[in-house]
Design a protein around this motif. Structure first.
Motif, PDB file in Angstrom:
ATOM      1  N   MET A 141       0.846  -1.179   0.000  1.00 33.25           N
ATOM      2  CA  MET A 141       0.000   0.000   0.000  1.00 33.25           C
ATOM      3  C   MET A 141       0.890   1.241   0.000  1.00 33.25           C
ATOM      4  N   PRO A 142       0.872   2.033  -1.079  1.00 35.32           N
ATOM      5  CA  PRO A 142       1.756   3.202  -1.163  1.00 35.32           C
ATOM      6  C   PRO A 142       1.394   4.244  -0.114  1.00 35.32           C
ATOM      7  N   PRO A 143       2.315   5.149   0.187  1.00 30.69           N
ATOM      8  CA  PRO A 143       2.017   6.192   1.166  1.00 30.69           C
ATOM      9  C   PRO A 143       1.030   7.217   0.609  1.00 30.69           C
ATOM     10  N   TYR A 144       0.249   7.773   1.504  1.00 29.59           N
ATOM     11  CA  TYR A 144      -0.679   8.868   1.216  1.00 29.59           C
ATOM     12  C   TYR A 144      -1.823   8.464   0.294  1.00 29.59           C
ATOM     13  N   VAL A 145      -2.024   7.168   0.049  1.00 30.26           N
ATOM     14  CA  VAL A 145      -3.156   6.761  -0.767  1.00 30.26           C
ATOM     15  C   VAL A 145      -4.424   6.895   0.069  1.00 30.26           C
ATOM     16  N   GLN A 146      -5.478   7.410  -0.539  1.00 26.90           N
ATOM     17  CA  GLN A 146      -6.714   7.682   0.165  1.00 26.90           C
ATOM     18  C   GLN A 146      -7.743   6.591  -0.104  1.00 26.90           C
ATOM     19  N   SER A 147      -8.800   6.618   0.672  1.00 23.29           N
ATOM     20  CA  SER A 147      -9.869   5.643   0.511  1.00 23.29           C
ATOM     21  C   SER A 147     -10.483   5.767  -0.879  1.00 23.29           C
ATOM     22  N   GLY A 148     -10.646   4.633  -1.543  1.00 21.02           N
ATOM     23  CA  GLY A 148     -11.165   4.615  -2.902  1.00 21.02           C
ATOM     24  C   GLY A 148     -10.095   4.428  -3.955  1.00 21.02           C
ATOM     25  N   GLY A 149      -8.825   4.594  -3.587  1.00 24.66           N
ATOM     26  CA  GLY A 149      -7.749   4.372  -4.538  1.00 24.66           C
ATOM     27  C   GLY A 149      -7.562   2.891  -4.835  1.00 24.66           C
TER      28      GLY A 149
END
Length: 413
Positions: A141-149
């Motif tokens: 899971m990459p950093p700063y990815v938000q919900s829905g990505g």
């Protein structure tokens, strides 16, 4: 009474991390909105911060590096890290290449649990499906990815399935190390390997029991990270080196001296460079400005050898002292030629077999060469003059290192 005090104390201790800096992130943003978008920390003390960083007053006098690279290519932010996710699921739709339920009982249990969740009763029945395989699903899971990505996921068989080609991964929760679900994966599995089987022969290329689902997972929960609230940025070098770390700090200080009127970067060790974010600029904008600065990176002289595959990687700064090398293939030939010995005529002797062995030793390709390696080109050309193959080069490099003539680090894999 004592129980009530204990509960109050536990509640206060539980709130302590959130109140450690005096303000919650929401309160900081509200205060920053009142101040025109900039959060003014009342505890900020320039003198204390300067003593903590100990920023050099001027650039260092290091020699030029090897390769000019951008900061983003040789270092990364400490806060910008991936998070590993893992989950257990089922791949359906296989053409008879799934798990055998006798050897993989957990697959049958998973099928029953899935059908029960869908409202289908399976009590008393026996499953004989061969188009289902139990798999382990992994993802970063990459950093700063938000919900829905969406993120990519890898699928690997954990049973005795022969291939996952043509299968579809059904809804699989993906958990992190804290046990919480952060993403859900589902989709068609793409497999690069294949297996072709006949009555007398079988051909397998690649790994047909593992595949990938591009953009197959939807992020359901974002990792809490307040990047803009960080007053200090920490850079970690991908290849630790003191010279490179100092050059990064000097390049950032030269830029911030002209842009913000202050030197803000300080090297900590061979891997870490700390940067104090200037006031009046967001962390994202500030890092976007400095990550494209060009720095002359440096690496130690190193020779990497993989004896299993015969791979040899020689760094550009590898040098050797003047040595003489003899290399050749020693051939030993042993010939057994037993001879028959006959007795004298009319004697009482017996015919016997006398052993006879002929041993010959030769070194037809033996050569002697003198190598003086001021650079990589001289070393390679000298070894090529000997006509040495990769396995011979490995033996020669190990011998040079044992003789103390190899001025580099020899890494064996």
């Amino acid at each position: 009474m004592m129980r009530g005090l204990a509960l109050i104390l536990a509640a206060v201790l539980g709130l302590q991390p959130a109140l450690a800096d005096g303000l919650t992130p929401k309160a900081k943003r509200e205060l920053a909105a009142k101040n025109g978008g900039v959060y003014d920390d009342p505890e900020y003390n320039p003198a204390t911060t300067s003593r903590m960083f100990r920023v050099s007053s001027g650039p260092s006098s290091l020699p030029p590096g090897q390769v000019a690279s951008r900061i983003k290519d040789i270092a990364q932010l400490q806060s910008s890290r991936d998070n590993q996710l893992v989950g257990y699921g089922l791949v359906i739709g296989l053409a008879g290449s799934g798990d055998s339920l006798r050897n993989s009982p957990f697959t049958e249990q998973s099928i029953r649990a899935m059908l029960e969740n869908l409202g289908i009763a399976t009590e008393g029945g026996s499953a004989r499906a061969k188009n289902v395989a139990a798999v382990i699903v992994t993802a970063n899971m990459p950093p700063y990815v938000q919900s829905g990505g969406r993120i990519d996921i890898d699928v690997s068989s954990m049973g005795d399935a022969t291939s996952l080609a043509g299968g579809t991964l059904i809804m699989t929760p993906l958990k992190a190390a804290d046990g919480e679900i952060y993403a859900v994966g589902q989709g068609s599995v793409i497999v690069s390997g294949f297996t072709a089987k006949g009555q007398a022969e079988q051909l397998t290329q690649g790994v047909p029991t593992s595949g990938r689902v591009p953009n197959g997972a939807i992020v359901e929960r974002a990792v809490q990270a307040e990047f803009d609230d960080q007053a200090t940025l920490t850079l970690q070098l991908r290849n630790p080196d003191f010279s490179t770390a100092i050059r990064i700090a000097d390049a950032i200080n030269d830029y911030t001296s002209q842009r913000f009127g202050a030197r803000v970067a300080a090297e900590r060790d061979s891997r870490t460079v700390q940067i104090r974010r200037p006031k009046g600029v967001s962390a994202a904008r500030f890092y976007a400005e400095i990550e494209n600065l060009v720095v002359e990176s440096d690496t130690p002289a190193r020779v990497v050898i993989d004896e299993r595959t015969g791979t040899i990687v020689i760094g550009n700064d590898v040098k050797i002292s003047r040595v003489a090398i003899s290399h050749g293939t020693l051939t030993v030939r042993i010939t057994e030629a037993p001879r028959v010995v006959q007795p004298e005529p009319f004697s009482k002797g017996e015919t016997a077999v006398e052993p006879f062995t002929a041993i010959e030793a030769s070194r037809p390709d033996a050569r002697v060469a003198v190598l003086d390696g001021p650079d990589l080109e001289t070393l390679v050309s000298g070894l090529n003059r000997l006509g040495v193959k990769p396995d011979g080069i490995i033996a020669i490099l190990q011998g040079i290192k044992s003789a103390g003539a190899l001025q580099a680090d020899l890494v064996l894999q």
